[in-house]
Design a protein around this motif. Structure first.
Motif, PDB file in Angstrom:
ATOM      1  N   VAL A 143      64.102  39.247  33.246  1.00 18.87           N
ATOM      2  CA  VAL A 143      63.307  38.037  33.068  1.00 18.87           C
ATOM      3  C   VAL A 143      63.725  37.240  31.837  1.00 18.87           C
ATOM      4  CG1 VAL A 143      61.324  39.221  34.093  1.00 18.87           C
ATOM      5  CG2 VAL A 143      61.514  39.111  31.603  1.00 18.87           C
TER       6      VAL A 143
ATOM      7  N   GLY B  54      59.371  41.842  42.893  1.00 14.83           N
ATOM      8  CA  GLY B  54      59.864  41.419  41.583  1.00 14.83           C
ATOM      9  C   GLY B  54      58.760  41.375  40.538  1.00 14.83           C
ATOM     10  N   SER B  55      59.134  40.864  39.392  1.00 14.65           N
ATOM     11  CA  SER B  55      58.201  40.723  38.291  1.00 14.65           C
ATOM     12  C   SER B  55      57.204  39.607  38.586  1.00 14.65           C
ATOM     13  CB  SER B  55      58.999  40.379  37.034  1.00 14.65           C
ATOM     14  OG  SER B  55      59.851  39.265  37.306  1.00 14.65           O
ATOM     15  N   ASN B  56      56.107  39.613  37.859  1.00 11.17           N
ATOM     16  CA  ASN B  56      55.139  38.524  37.944  1.00 11.17           C
ATOM     17  C   ASN B  56      54.948  37.926  36.562  1.00 11.17           C
ATOM     18  OD1 ASN B  56      53.114  36.738  38.439  1.00 11.17           O
ATOM     19  ND2 ASN B  56      51.531  38.263  38.874  1.00 11.17           N
ATOM     20  N   LEU B  57      55.560  36.765  36.338  1.00 14.62           N
ATOM     21  CA  LEU B  57      55.435  36.087  35.040  1.00 14.62           C
ATOM     22  C   LEU B  57      54.332  35.036  35.064  1.00 14.62           C
ATOM     23  CD1 LEU B  57      59.203  35.443  34.126  1.00 14.62           C
ATOM     24  CD2 LEU B  57      57.700  37.216  33.222  1.00 14.62           C
TER      25      LEU B  57
ATOM     26  N   PRO C 210      50.421  33.203  35.696  1.00 12.11           N
ATOM     27  CA  PRO C 210      49.027  33.530  35.337  1.00 12.11           C
ATOM     28  C   PRO C 210      48.235  34.063  36.537  1.00 12.11           C
ATOM     29  CG  PRO C 210      49.568  31.210  34.869  1.00 12.11           C
ATOM     30  CD  PRO C 210      50.656  31.750  35.722  1.00 12.11           C
TER      31      PRO C 210
ATOM     32  N   GLY D 276      62.183  34.930  36.675  1.00 17.38           N
ATOM     33  CA  GLY D 276      61.813  36.314  36.979  1.00 17.38           C
ATOM     34  C   GLY D 276      63.023  37.215  37.116  1.00 17.38           C
ATOM     35  N   SER D 277      62.744  38.431  37.511  1.00 20.53           N
ATOM     36  CA  SER D 277      63.781  39.423  37.730  1.00 20.53           C
ATOM     37  C   SER D 277      64.593  39.072  38.973  1.00 20.53           C
ATOM     38  CB  SER D 277      63.119  40.782  37.925  1.00 20.53           C
ATOM     39  OG  SER D 277      62.115  40.678  38.919  1.00 20.53           O
TER      40      SER D 277
ATOM     41  N   PHE E 180      56.018  32.860  43.537  1.00 19.34           N
ATOM     42  CA  PHE E 180      56.195  33.038  42.101  1.00 19.34           C
ATOM     43  C   PHE E 180      55.652  34.358  41.556  1.00 19.34           C
ATOM     44  CE2 PHE E 180      55.499  28.434  42.897  1.00 19.34           C
ATOM     45  CZ  PHE E 180      56.780  27.998  42.613  1.00 19.34           C
TER      46      PHE E 180
ATOM     47  N   VAL F  70      58.462  45.205  38.225  1.00 18.96           N
ATOM     48  CA  VAL F  70      59.132  45.357  39.517  1.00 18.96           C
ATOM     49  C   VAL F  70      58.767  46.676  40.212  1.00 18.96           C
ATOM     50  CG1 VAL F  70      61.085  44.027  38.639  1.00 18.96           C
ATOM     51  CG2 VAL F  70      61.205  46.527  38.635  1.00 18.96           C
TER      52      VAL F  70
ATOM     53  N   MET G 274      61.839  28.666  36.877  1.00 19.69           N
ATOM     54  CA  MET G 274      60.497  28.159  37.156  1.00 19.69           C
ATOM     55  C   MET G 274      60.118  27.172  36.055  1.00 19.69           C
ATOM     56  SD  MET G 274      58.431  31.606  38.354  1.00 19.69           S
ATOM     57  CE  MET G 274      58.660  32.538  36.844  1.00 19.69           C
TER      58      MET G 274
ATOM     59  N   GLN H 142      61.181  35.053  29.485  1.00 20.81           N
ATOM     60  CA  GLN H 142      59.772  34.701  29.314  1.00 20.81           C
ATOM     61  C   GLN H 142      59.594  33.179  29.164  1.00 20.81           C
ATOM     62  OE1 GLN H 142      57.381  36.826  29.582  1.00 20.81           O
ATOM     63  NE2 GLN H 142      58.166  38.867  29.080  1.00 20.81           N
ATOM     64  N   TRP H 143      58.359  32.711  29.341  1.00 17.13           N
ATOM     65  CA  TRP H 143      58.051  31.279  29.236  1.00 17.13           C
ATOM     66  C   TRP H 143      58.406  30.738  27.853  1.00 17.13           C
ATOM     67  CZ3 TRP H 143      57.059  28.834  33.587  1.00 17.13           C
ATOM     68  CH2 TRP H 143      56.452  29.518  34.646  1.00 17.13           C
TER      69      TRP H 143
ATOM     70  N   HIS I 298      50.079  33.677  26.534  1.00 16.91           N
ATOM     71  CA  HIS I 298      49.547  33.663  27.895  1.00 16.91           C
ATOM     72  C   HIS I 298      48.432  32.629  28.091  1.00 16.91           C
ATOM     73  CE1 HIS I 298      50.987  38.095  28.572  1.00 16.91           C
ATOM     74  NE2 HIS I 298      51.983  37.260  28.355  1.00 16.91           N
TER      75      HIS I 298
ATOM     76  N   ILE J 236      50.014  29.230  28.540  1.00 15.27           N
ATOM     77  CA  ILE J 236      50.672  29.111  29.850  1.00 15.27           C
ATOM     78  C   ILE J 236      49.620  28.964  30.954  1.00 15.27           C
ATOM     79  CG2 ILE J 236      52.117  30.308  31.554  1.00 15.27           C
ATOM     80  CD1 ILE J 236      53.658  29.189  29.138  1.00 15.27           C
ATOM     81  N   THR J 237      48.555  29.738  30.884  1.00 16.98           N
ATOM     82  CA  THR J 237      47.491  29.648  31.897  1.00 16.98           C
ATOM     83  C   THR J 237      46.949  28.219  31.967  1.00 16.98           C
ATOM     84  OG1 THR J 237      46.918  31.956  31.498  1.00 16.98           O
ATOM     85  CG2 THR J 237      45.254  30.604  32.592  1.00 16.98           C
TER      86      THR J 237
ATOM     87  N   PHE K 135      51.461  37.880  34.258  1.00 16.40           N
ATOM     88  CA  PHE K 135      52.338  37.971  33.085  1.00 16.40           C
ATOM     89  C   PHE K 135      53.044  39.324  32.940  1.00 16.40           C
ATOM     90  CE2 PHE K 135      49.170  34.715  31.737  1.00 16.40           C
ATOM     91  CZ  PHE K 135      50.040  33.653  31.675  1.00 16.40           C
TER      92      PHE K 135
END
Lengths: 267, 267
Positions: free
Chosen positions: A107, B209-212, B214, A209-210, B141, B107, A146, A109-110, A175, A178-179, B103
C-alpha cells in the motif's frame, strides 16, 4: 499537445485529469522493454518492498536510462504541465517508476505529495504536480491510484510522518480527516490500459492498495515543478528531490519511436 | 428460498453465485446494530489485525450473540446450501464475521478454504461451502472478495502454510499456480450493497486486498458442511473448526424481524 479549456477547468475543479491511451501501444512497448532491466539493478535508486525483494520504486531513472531520459522530456507529458502550472519553465522535481509489483505490491497510505515536498524539501508553494503514465494496465484489482476528488482545494493538510507502514517514509493524513474528506468527495480510481496518463494536483489526497494479482501495475511519475518554485532544503538526496533546476527542454512528439529507430539502426 | 436450476448450473460452472439484496435493509439494520459490540469484546474468538487493535475476525458468533444464532439458522442462507451440497443434513463447520476494518483491514492471500479444512481438520471431501452475507457494502475500494472463476474444478491444489503474512494462519497457493489460473479464468470481485449474498465452493480460489477506505467491509461467513462429511481431526479449537455436528434446524423466513420484535416487546 494542448489541453482544452474544458480539460483545464476539469483539472481545477476535480484536482485530476485522466487521458486514456495518450501513448500508442508501440511507444509503450519501447518503454516497457526496458523496465525489468531497471528494476533488476542493485543500486540506491531502486527501493524494495519491506521484507521482500520485490521492487517498489526506481528513482531518477531519467539519469540512468536513455529511453526514460527521452520520456522525461516528452511534450505529451510536459506540455500539459506547463499549461496547468502556468509557466513554460518547469523542472523535474522527481522522476520515478513505481512497480506495485505482482503479488507483493504494498500500500501507499493516504497523502498529499505537496506535504512531503513542503516538509522535507521546503518547496515554497503547491505549484507542482504529478503526471502519471501507466506503463501497465491499471484495473480494479491491481492496486490502482485512489483519489479523493476536490481534496486539493483544501490546501496542505496536517500530516504525520509515517516511517513504519512501508519502506518509503511518507507524510500521511489521519483517519478522521480522510473520513471527512471521503464523505464530501467520495473516492475515484481512474483505470485504463497501458499508455493512459493521469495528471493530478500536488495537494490532491491519494493512496493505493495492495496488489495481490499476477499483474504488476507499473507507473512512471513525473513530478513537475515551476522553476520559480524550486526547493530550498536539501536533506533528501538529489535522486529523490532533484537539486538540478534546469528547465525541461521538450523533444518532438515522435521522440520515443525515433530513438528506438536510431538504436535499431546502430545495432 | 429455492435456487433455480439455472442458478445451480451457474454455481457448478463458475464456482460461485451472487445474490444481490437477498436480505432487506431492515434485516441488515438488526444485524449491524450488534456488530460493534461484538468486535469490541476481548475474548479468544475475536482476532485482531497484526500490529493493530483493529478486528480481523470474530469466530463462532452464533454461540455468543442471539441475533447471529438466528442468522446461522436462516433458510435464505442454509437452504441454498442444502441444494448445492445435495443434502438436507448440514452442520456449521465455521461461522464468523470478517471485519476488513476501515483503514486497517489487511489482505487474505490466495487460498482455497477446503485446503485448510483438509490439512488442519481432516475433512474427507470438498462437500462443504461458504455462504457470505455482506453486512456492509462491498465496493471496488474496500477490499472485496476476489475469485478466480472455475478454479474449483481443479480440485484441491497444493498449498503452503502461511503463518507470517497476517495474524491468521492459512494454507495458501504459490504465485506460479495463481498466474496460470488467472490466465485461464481471470479475476472477478462481485460487489453490492449490504444484504447481498455470495455463495462459493470450498475449492474456489479466492483472496482479498487491503482496505484503506473509511468503509469497513464486514461479512458474515457460514461454512456449511454435510453431516456425513464431518471432520476427523480436532487440532483447532471447536470455535474455529466446529466439533458439534448437529444438523442445522432452519427457522422461518421472517425470523430476524420476529426476534427483533420480541426483544423490543420485552424491553
Amino acid at each position: 499537445m494542448q489541453l482544452t479549456p474544458a480539460q483545464i477547468a476539469e483539472f481545477e475543479e476535480q484536482g485530476y485529469l485522466f487521458l486514456p491511451r495518450l501513448f500508442s501501444a508501440k511507444e509503450m512497448d519501447i518503454l516497457n522493454a526496458e523496465v525489468p532491466r531497471l528494476f533488476a539493478q542493485q543500486r540506491p535508486e531502486v527501493w524494495r518492498e519491506k521484507g521482500t525483494d520485490a521492487p517498489r520504486t526506481a528513482f531518477y531513472v531519467q539519469t540512468w536510462s536513455e529511453i526514460f531520459a527521452t520520456l522525461a522530456r516528452h511534450p505529451r507529458l510536459v506540455e500539459p504541465g506547463t499549461q496547468l502550472l502556468g509557466s513554460d519553465k518547469l523542472y523535474m522535481h522527481q522522476f520515478k517508476i513505481n512497480a506495485k509489483a505482482a503479488f507483493d505490491g504494498a500500500v501507499w497510505q493516504w497523502h498529499q505529495d505537496y506535504a512531503t515536498w513542503y516538509e522535507d524539501d521546503d518547496m515554497p508553494q503547491p505549484r507542482a504536480m504529478n503526471i502519471a503514465l501507466f506503463l501497465a494496465e491499471a484495473n480494479e484489482f491491481n492496486g490502482p491510484l485512489m483519489f479523493i476528488p476536490k481534496s486539493h482545494r483544501l490546501g496542505r493538510l496536517e500530516a504525520g510522518h509515517d516511517v513504519t507502514t512501508t519502506s518509503y517514509p511518507l507524510w500521511t493524513i489521519d483517519h478522521a480527516t480522510i473520513t471527512r474528506l471521503v464523505e464530501e468527495g467520495g473516492i475515484v480510481a481512474p483505470k485504463g490500459p497501458s499508455g493512459s496518463a493521469l495528471l493530478f494536483h500536488g495537494n490532491l489526497v491519494h493512496a493505493s492498495g495492495s496488489n495481490l494479482t499476477p499483474w504488476s501495475r507499473w507507473i512512471v511519475y513525473l513530478s513537475l515543478n515551476r522553476c520559480d518554485n524550486a526547493i530550498r532544503r536539501f536533506k533528501r538526496p538529489t535522486w529523490i528531490a532533484n537539486q538540478d533546476f534546469t528547465p525541461i527542454d521538450m523533444l518532438p512528439d515522435d521522440c520515443l519511436v525515433q530513438q528506438a529507430r536510431r538504436k535499431q539502426a546502430v545495432a
